[in-house]
Scaffold this motif. Sequence first.
Motif, short mmCIF file in Angstrom:
data_model
loop_
_atom_site.label_atom_id
_atom_site.label_comp_id
_atom_site.label_asym_id
_atom_site.label_seq_id
_atom_site.Cartn_x
_atom_site.Cartn_y
_atom_site.Cartn_z
N THR A 200 0.50 -1.35 -0.15
CA THR A 200 0.05 0.10 -0.28
C THR A 200 1.09 1.16 -0.28
O THR A 200 0.28 2.59 -0.58
CB THR A 200 -1.10 -0.32 1.20
OG1 THR A 200 -0.31 0.06 2.14
CG2 THR A 200 -2.00 -0.99 1.36
N ARG A 201 1.93 0.99 -0.02
CA ARG A 201 3.21 2.19 0.23
C ARG A 201 4.76 1.52 0.34
O ARG A 201 4.94 1.18 0.51
CB ARG A 201 2.39 3.55 1.84
CG ARG A 201 3.27 4.31 2.43
CD ARG A 201 3.53 5.12 2.98
NE ARG A 201 2.10 5.81 3.15
CZ ARG A 201 1.77 6.52 2.50
NH1 ARG A 201 2.27 7.50 2.19
NH2 ARG A 201 0.23 6.94 3.37
N ILE A 202 4.92 3.14 -0.63
CA ILE A 202 6.46 2.97 -1.56
C ILE A 202 6.64 4.36 -0.67
O ILE A 202 7.04 5.18 -0.98
CB ILE A 202 6.47 2.46 -2.38
CG1 ILE A 202 6.14 1.03 -2.78
CG2 ILE A 202 7.87 2.58 -2.69
CD1 ILE A 202 6.16 1.01 -4.65
N ASP A 203 7.69 3.59 0.86
CA ASP A 203 8.48 5.02 1.51
C ASP A 203 10.41 4.94 0.71
O ASP A 203 10.65 4.30 1.41
CB ASP A 203 8.55 4.99 2.79
CG ASP A 203 9.52 6.24 3.46
OD1 ASP A 203 9.47 6.68 3.24
OD2 ASP A 203 8.73 6.24 4.82
N ARG A 208 17.15 3.35 3.08
CA ARG A 208 16.55 1.81 2.40
C ARG A 208 15.19 2.25 2.44
O ARG A 208 14.35 3.49 2.79
CB ARG A 208 16.76 0.66 3.35
CG ARG A 208 18.03 0.40 3.91
CD ARG A 208 18.68 -0.56 4.42
NE ARG A 208 18.60 -2.09 2.57
CZ ARG A 208 17.79 -2.92 3.16
NH1 ARG A 208 16.90 -3.60 4.21
NH2 ARG A 208 18.23 -4.27 2.45
N ILE A 209 15.04 1.53 1.19
CA ILE A 209 13.04 1.38 0.83
C ILE A 209 12.26 0.65 1.83
O ILE A 209 12.81 -0.24 2.08
CB ILE A 209 12.68 1.20 -0.47
CG1 ILE A 209 13.60 2.00 -1.62
CG2 ILE A 209 11.40 1.50 -1.16
CD1 ILE A 209 13.94 2.08 -2.89
N PHE A 239 3.15 6.58 -2.58
CA PHE A 239 4.88 6.50 -3.45
C PHE A 239 5.20 8.06 -2.39
O PHE A 239 4.71 9.27 -2.16
CB PHE A 239 5.78 6.86 -3.86
CG PHE A 239 5.56 5.79 -5.07
CD1 PHE A 239 6.32 5.15 -5.09
CD2 PHE A 239 4.48 6.05 -6.19
CE1 PHE A 239 6.28 4.13 -6.06
CE2 PHE A 239 4.46 4.20 -7.10
CZ PHE A 239 5.48 3.73 -6.85
N THR A 240 6.14 8.05 -1.02
CA THR A 240 6.30 9.26 -0.34
C THR A 240 8.21 9.18 -0.38
O THR A 240 8.70 7.95 -0.14
CB THR A 240 6.67 8.60 1.74
OG1 THR A 240 4.73 8.89 1.61
CG2 THR A 240 6.36 9.88 2.09
N PRO A 241 8.96 10.49 -0.96
CA PRO A 241 8.17 11.37 -1.31
C PRO A 241 7.10 11.09 -2.89
O PRO A 241 7.02 9.78 -3.33
CB PRO A 241 8.82 11.90 -1.86
CG PRO A 241 10.14 11.89 -1.38
CD PRO A 241 9.85 10.35 -0.54
N ASP A 376 15.99 7.74 -9.33
CA ASP A 376 16.70 7.64 -8.33
C ASP A 376 17.71 6.77 -8.96
O ASP A 376 18.24 6.03 -7.64
CB ASP A 376 16.52 8.17 -7.09
CG ASP A 376 15.90 9.26 -7.00
OD1 ASP A 376 15.91 10.49 -7.65
OD2 ASP A 376 14.68 9.64 -6.17
N ASP A 377 17.57 5.59 -9.84
CA ASP A 377 17.97 4.51 -9.11
C ASP A 377 18.13 3.10 -8.15
O ASP A 377 18.36 2.30 -7.84
CB ASP A 377 19.80 4.37 -9.43
CG ASP A 377 20.64 4.68 -10.89
OD1 ASP A 377 19.72 4.35 -11.90
OD2 ASP A 377 21.60 4.10 -10.61
N ARG A 378 16.22 3.90 -7.89
CA ARG A 378 16.51 2.85 -6.95
C ARG A 378 14.69 1.95 -6.79
O ARG A 378 14.71 1.55 -6.71
CB ARG A 378 16.64 3.67 -5.48
CG ARG A 378 17.93 3.94 -4.86
CD ARG A 378 17.52 4.91 -3.83
NE ARG A 378 16.58 4.65 -3.33
CZ ARG A 378 16.23 5.45 -1.87
NH1 ARG A 378 16.57 4.30 -1.07
NH2 ARG A 378 15.37 6.65 -1.32
N LEU A 379 14.21 2.74 -7.52
CA LEU A 379 12.90 2.47 -8.55
C LEU A 379 12.49 2.17 -9.95
O LEU A 379 13.39 3.28 -10.13
CB LEU A 379 11.92 3.80 -7.81
CG LEU A 379 12.02 4.18 -5.89
CD1 LEU A 379 10.45 4.95 -5.99
CD2 LEU A 379 11.26 2.40 -5.19
N PHE A 380 12.05 1.72 -9.96
CA PHE A 380 12.13 0.61 -11.08
C PHE A 380 10.78 0.23 -11.49
O PHE A 380 10.11 -0.57 -10.98
CB PHE A 380 12.80 -0.40 -11.34
CG PHE A 380 14.64 0.16 -11.18
CD1 PHE A 380 15.76 0.74 -11.89
CD2 PHE A 380 15.19 -0.23 -9.75
CE1 PHE A 380 16.54 0.66 -11.59
CE2 PHE A 380 16.55 0.61 -9.15
CZ PHE A 380 17.11 0.92 -10.39
#
Length: 415
Positions: A200-203, A208-209, A239-241, A376-380
């Motif tokens: 439900t949320r990706i911070d 670390r995510i 998503f946060t942010p 940001d090379d972290r979320l794909f």
Amino acid sequence: MSSLPPSTDIAIIGAGAAGLGAAHALKNAGVSFIVLEARNRIGGRAHTITASPEVTFDLGCGWLHSADRNSFVAIAEQLSFAIDKSRPPWRDQAYEAAFPRAEREEFVRALEAFFTRTADAAKSGRDAPASICLEPGNRWNGMIDAICTYLNGCELEQMSLLDFEAYEDTELNWRIRRGYGALVAAYGAGLPIALNCNVTRIDHSDKRIRLATSQGTLTADKVIVTVPTSLIADEAIRFTPGLPAKVEAAAGLPLGLDNKVTLALDGWEHLPKDSGMRGRSSTARVGSFQLRPFGQPCIEGFYGGSFARDIEAAGEGALAAQAIDDVVALLGGDIRKSLKPLAESRWGADPFARGAYSHALPGHADKRAVLAAPVDDRLFFAGEATPSDFFSTAHGARDSGERAAREALASLRKP
């Protein structure tokens, strides 16, 4: 299946074709990963059921489109799934009286002329609704629009002309006898997948995510998001942010609607197996039928666009009732007693799909690339909406998952 670990190198959200493609690409890469799936099964919009002891039915995707370039063909061969290479019956007409040959040939000429106009119009590079290519007053415009609802899940006025022309189609279409959904499920066997795990949320505000799920919190270095555009646009996953560019891109790539129904057929063995049938229509509100697919004792119906939405809104069983009425109208009243509802899809009502597959709204043909771009090379990001060519297909989704996994691995290995 797996339980939710507290931490992993890479988390993959969604166990449809894209998520499984990503997982296979990571399998021997020396990293920890897990696939998080909200449903109690894998496959996403690929789902095969046994509708009756005699009928196997794909509720979702059923054709290996562009089979000569479809990565699931080799997978089917590796997993010993028999491939049927017969020509699809889409242009056939089993019952001549419903749509006489002379009129059918006139319609096909009108359809091909429409496709020529869309190709020519797209060369300008200017986007517009694909409906601008309809010939004013042409008697077949309604049926051309119906074909669009089968291809894209929406009518032509909602369809980007440039996106319509960008789709790659080699016009070779095969089937899996045991079901496309069954193949996708077999492809996912043995992978680390946590079912009933709704994210439900990706911070991604910290190093670390953190992923909030229905089974607790998971931290990861990288995340691959493969969910349908509807869930991103509706912010079912937050998503946060925030990622307003992703939400806007997803909203420009909504899911159209196509639903399928299978009706048991008692007798009527004289109907040619694997044959197509539909009636002529002046509107897009018309279904298409396949008689006795694989020789099974059933008739499959296919409905798209706003017609499919209206039928789905009428509740469970409405699609089967519509299909029975339509078959009776085409083949005569005697067949009604030989038809019985077996199963139907309702993808718009599925909370984890909210539609069938994506199309670009007019002016939004560029949004597939926006949606596919890493953050940001972290979320794909992967899924059937992200390829530039084989979008709206299971193999396009699978290939996009593989691409996203390569991006995530390259990012992990950066010094």
